[in-house]
Design a protein around this motif. Structure first.
Motif, mmCIF file in Angstrom:
data_model
loop_
_atom_site.group_PDB
_atom_site.id
_atom_site.type_symbol
_atom_site.label_atom_id
_atom_site.label_comp_id
_atom_site.label_asym_id
_atom_site.label_seq_id
_atom_site.Cartn_x
_atom_site.Cartn_y
_atom_site.Cartn_z
ATOM 1 N N ASP A 166 24.135 -22.080 11.086
ATOM 2 C CA ASP A 166 24.218 -20.827 12.373
ATOM 3 C C ASP A 166 23.007 -21.055 13.351
ATOM 4 O O ASP A 166 23.462 -20.996 14.361
ATOM 5 N N PRO A 167 21.925 -20.866 12.763
ATOM 6 C CA PRO A 167 20.702 -20.805 13.790
ATOM 7 C C PRO A 167 20.855 -22.310 14.580
ATOM 8 O O PRO A 167 20.495 -22.261 15.723
ATOM 9 N N ALA A 168 21.061 -23.622 14.053
ATOM 10 C CA ALA A 168 21.285 -24.655 14.483
ATOM 11 C C ALA A 168 22.311 -24.777 15.630
ATOM 12 O O ALA A 168 22.010 -25.324 16.948
ATOM 13 N N LYS A 169 23.432 -24.109 15.264
ATOM 14 C CA LYS A 169 24.502 -24.232 16.422
ATOM 15 C C LYS A 169 24.173 -23.278 17.758
ATOM 16 O O LYS A 169 24.453 -23.613 18.714
ATOM 17 N N THR A 217 23.984 -25.436 21.212
ATOM 18 C CA THR A 217 24.899 -25.068 22.260
ATOM 19 C C THR A 217 24.197 -24.598 23.565
ATOM 20 O O THR A 217 24.539 -25.427 24.579
ATOM 21 N N ILE A 218 23.045 -24.036 23.684
ATOM 22 C CA ILE A 218 22.275 -23.414 24.848
ATOM 23 C C ILE A 218 21.592 -24.529 25.241
ATOM 24 O O ILE A 218 21.646 -24.754 26.599
ATOM 25 N N VAL A 219 20.946 -25.258 24.457
ATOM 26 C CA VAL A 219 20.295 -26.422 24.987
ATOM 27 C C VAL A 219 20.869 -27.376 25.675
ATOM 28 O O VAL A 219 20.396 -28.213 26.621
ATOM 29 N N LEU A 220 22.218 -27.615 25.033
ATOM 30 C CA LEU A 220 22.873 -28.664 25.641
ATOM 31 C C LEU A 220 23.126 -28.613 27.320
ATOM 32 O O LEU A 220 23.611 -29.524 28.003
ATOM 33 N N TYR A 221 23.332 -27.301 27.647
ATOM 34 C CA TYR A 221 23.450 -26.916 28.955
ATOM 35 C C TYR A 221 22.501 -27.466 30.027
ATOM 36 O O TYR A 221 22.792 -27.767 31.183
ATOM 37 N N GLY A 222 21.119 -27.616 29.376
ATOM 38 C CA GLY A 222 20.227 -28.061 30.199
ATOM 39 C C GLY A 222 19.801 -29.523 30.255
ATOM 40 O O GLY A 222 18.915 -30.154 30.645
ATOM 41 N N ILE A 223 20.565 -30.320 29.230
ATOM 42 C CA ILE A 223 20.280 -31.706 28.929
ATOM 43 C C ILE A 223 20.373 -32.584 30.199
ATOM 44 O O ILE A 223 19.672 -33.410 30.379
#
Length: 460
Positions: free
Chosen positions: A133-136, A140-146
């Motif tokens: 759960d914490p990994a998801k 999800t949020i970090v991938l927006y900034g990739i």
């Protein structure tokens, strides 16, 4: 700030050049690594040790997509360095335009694919049990900034290829400082937990991109783009890809290593042993910053002088870089060998009232980390030869040997070792795989580099 023009890469003293290129690179890598380190300390103390393990699960996926930008950047920057050395600025500018277009196309596509397969990728990389759960949330949020991260990585290598290491250093410092400030605000003040850690990281990427964009739009850059430069040119794309695949393959191999390590360690010791590796992984990123800085500083000098056919200077660059990097790697080794327990304690919360489960995880991590860290870094003093040797072939545009030598440590040696040794001797087999792979890869690289120098650099 004194400005270094690209022409000076072929005229100034090699030692002074290497220092002027490597010190800013090392500082930038140090700040970026400190960001990862302190970020993990904040997460471990403010959220929990499982949160550190969760970030460790996400890193290989997000870093692989971000590394697409670095691969395009390093592949193109090798072309740019040699083009500037040969006084062909038109090719350098066209290459840079193609780098931008490629980075946008590839990383946005990969980020969308990564978001679509979220629930499949996280467990595959070890995000099981309490880690999922914490990994998801973080993933999800970090991938927006990739895509912003990828553009920063690409742009940073081009800035360095222009002979502007101080600007490249600032570009690396900005997201790190921004991330740490946002960590305090989002995690500690707003109490957003894992979402706060993720938004802090993404904000750092956006800040970095803003600075890189400013650099290339200002008069600091020699590469002045026109819209026509953004159109893809097949020969240039092919050359960027053939050289960039070295970096991409290295990061892909690193992601596979994370996948295997997280799953193997989870089977041996559960979430707690994954947390041990998460701490060691942060130190692998942080502790070797001066060696990585010299490697980054080495690339444009070697590439420019090779393009200018100044082979005596190329040989001197190789020897000087290896010498400096070996000295620094030995100092890093001593520090990690003497203080592993103290380093591990930095990552763990000692707050009163911790749940018993968290106390048990902390105790396990403190018990297992010091010995593991000593094994992992046991061969550190000799890795300079392997890193500089592999980087040399990339700098001069020889993609195949660069690829093979870059993959030798993790792909050819380390992965087979961790698939075999843990089945024979358990947890110890995981940790001793690191120095064995380092030694084997260094021997191979040293032999190949010596052969290449005799073949191509014997004329001055």
């Amino acid at each position: 700030m004194a400005k270094l023009t690209s022409e000076e890469l072929g005229t100034r003293s090699i030692s002074k050049l290497l220092i002027s290129q490597s010190v800013p690179a090392s500082i930038g890598i140090l700040v970026m690594s400190l960001n990862i380190l302190v970020d993990s300390i904040f997460v471990g103390n403010w959220i929990g040790s499982i949160a550190i393990a969760a970030i460790n699960v996400v890193l290989p996926v997000s870093f692989f997509i971000g590394a697409l930008g670095m691969a395009i950047g390093i592949g193109g920057s090798s072309i740019i360095s040699r083009a500037l050395g040969a006084d062909n600025k038109a090719k350098a500018i066209k290459t840079f335009g193609n780098q931008i277009t490629l980075t946008l196309l590839v990383t946005i596509t990969m980020a969308l694919i990564g978001l679509y397969f979220t629930d499949t990728l996280i467990p595959a990389f070890g995000g099981k049990g309490a880690i999922f759960d914490p990994a998801k949330t973080y993933y999800t949020i970090v991938l927006y900034g990739i895509p912003f991260l990828a553009l920063c990585m690409m742009g940073n290598t081009v800035i360095r290829a222009e002979g502007k290491p101080k600007f490249a250093m600032i570009a690396m410092i900005i997201p790190s400082v921004g991330n740490l400030l946002m960590d305090y605000l989002f995690i500690y003040v707003f109490d957003w937990g894992m979402a706060g850690a993720a938004w802090a990281t993404t904000t750092g990427y956006v800040l970095c991109f803003s600075y890189v964009l400013y650099f290339f739009l200002s008069k600091n850059s020699e590469l002045k783009l026109t819209p026509q430069c953004l159109g893809l040119n097949f020969p240039i794309v092919k050359e960027i890809s053939s050289l960039g695949v070295v970096t991409l393959a290295r990061q892909a191999t690193t992601s596979i290593v994370y996948l295997l390590m997280n799953n193997i360690l989870f089977s041996l010791g559960g979430e707690a042993l994954v947390a041990v590796y998460a701490i060691i992984g942060r130190m692998l990123m942080f502790a070797l910053f001066p060696v990585f800085g010299i490697t980054q500083g080495f690339l444009p000098i070697a590439g420019f002088n090779y393009g200018a056919q100044k082979f005596t200077r190329v040989r001197e660059t190789i020897n000087t870089a290896i010498k400096y990097a070996a000295i620094l790697a030995s100092l890093v080794f001593l520090g990690l060998f003497i203080f592993p327990a103290e380093i591990a304690e930095l990552f763990l919360s000692n707050k009163e009232g911790l749940p018993e489960a968290d106390k048990a995880v902390n105790a396990y991590v403190l018990q297992h980390t010091p010995n593991a860290m000593r094994w992992v870094f046991a061969a550190t003093p000799i890795i300079a030869l392997q890193l500089i040797g592999a980087a040399y072939f990339q700098a001069i545009g020889k993609a195949i040997p660069a690829l093979l030598l870059t993959l030798s440590r993790q792909g050819f040696f380390f992965i087979p070792l961790i698939l075999i040794l843990p089945n024979m001797i358990g947890e110890l087999g995981v940790w001793i795989s690191f120095p064995i792979a380092d030694v084997l890869a260094t021997i191979l690289t040293g032999w190949y580099l010596k052969k290449e120098i005799r073949k191509t650099l014997t004329k001055g």
